[in-house]
Design a protein around this motif. Sequence first.
Motif, PDB file in Angstrom:
ATOM      1  N   ALA A 206      43.398  48.881  39.752  1.00 26.95           N
ATOM      2  CA  ALA A 206      44.099  49.199  38.507  1.00 26.95           C
ATOM      3  C   ALA A 206      43.154  49.184  37.314  1.00 26.95           C
ATOM      4  O   ALA A 206      43.447  49.793  36.273  1.00 26.95           O
ATOM      5  N   LYS A 207      42.010  48.522  37.446  1.00 28.27           N
ATOM      6  CA  LYS A 207      41.093  48.356  36.311  1.00 28.27           C
ATOM      7  C   LYS A 207      39.773  49.083  36.471  1.00 28.27           C
ATOM      8  O   LYS A 207      39.111  49.405  35.475  1.00 28.27           O
ATOM      9  N   ILE A 208      39.360  49.319  37.714  1.00 29.96           N
ATOM     10  CA  ILE A 208      38.056  49.952  37.945  1.00 29.96           C
ATOM     11  C   ILE A 208      38.171  51.005  39.044  1.00 29.96           C
ATOM     12  O   ILE A 208      39.154  51.058  39.782  1.00 29.96           O
ATOM     13  N   ASP A 209      37.152  51.844  39.147  1.00 34.34           N
ATOM     14  CA  ASP A 209      37.057  52.819  40.234  1.00 34.34           C
ATOM     15  C   ASP A 209      35.871  52.450  41.123  1.00 34.34           C
ATOM     16  O   ASP A 209      34.970  51.699  40.709  1.00 34.34           O
ATOM     17  N   GLY A 210      35.881  52.982  42.336  1.00 36.38           N
ATOM     18  CA  GLY A 210      34.800  52.725  43.270  1.00 36.38           C
ATOM     19  C   GLY A 210      34.111  54.002  43.704  1.00 36.38           C
ATOM     20  O   GLY A 210      34.751  55.048  43.839  1.00 36.38           O
TER      21      GLY A 210
END
Length: 261
Positions: A206-210
């Motif tokens: 919900a806060k970062i992408d990978g």
Amino acid sequence: MRSARSLLAATAVLALAAALSACTANPTSNNGTQNAPKVDGTVTVFAAASLKESFTELGKRFEAAYPGTKVTFNFGGSSALAQSIVSGAPVDVFAAASPATMKTVTDAKLTGEDPRVFVRNTLEIAVAKGNPKHIAALKDLGGAKTALCAKEVPCGAAAITALKAAGVELTPATYEQDVKGALTKVELGEVDASLVYRTDVKADAAKIDGVEFPEAAQAVNDYPVVALGKAPNSNGAAAFLGYLNSMDARNVLTEAGFQVP
């Protein structure tokens, strides 16, 4: 008439003998757990920071399966946890993020048995939502402000392996003591990227992408787990290890992104 009565009597005798034989062969037929050790009290588990989300869920399920138990966790960098155990911390179960950190405990002869690998994990590049720096590969970290785990921590050692495999030399902006610390730096916008486990990226989606990268296949971390030889709650430790083998536990771990051997 007499022969019929004799036949009925013989049948009854045979049925009774069969029932007695079954009870003798299976003394727990009325209660399959009557010979099992009692499991209750507090089970203290030291576990790698990357296990936090999945183990917290497994702890709740374990407590439900064993009424009267309470699982307490200490999550952190595996190397620091191992040193705490060697220094005498009262622990029932230790789950590390690498065999190297587990070796600190086994070399001190503090385990009651040989550790076993119960999951595996790989790395991803964690970036801000939307990937504003357009990071697509490890080589792109050379022009980005990056956080790595400390070299003595399993995620740091894995990062070094992956970077070497990619031929990338990197001077990080910061070294963090565990994977959650490296991830938080991205969340707060203090760095552009960090090398963390794919499970941490998934837990924090919900806060970062990978960003996946092929060299991660050369830096897979095995996670060993073991009960301590002087576990304060040895029955609880054995039960928790047994539960980690259950299909229920395996489903939780694979859903979190771990690979189950």
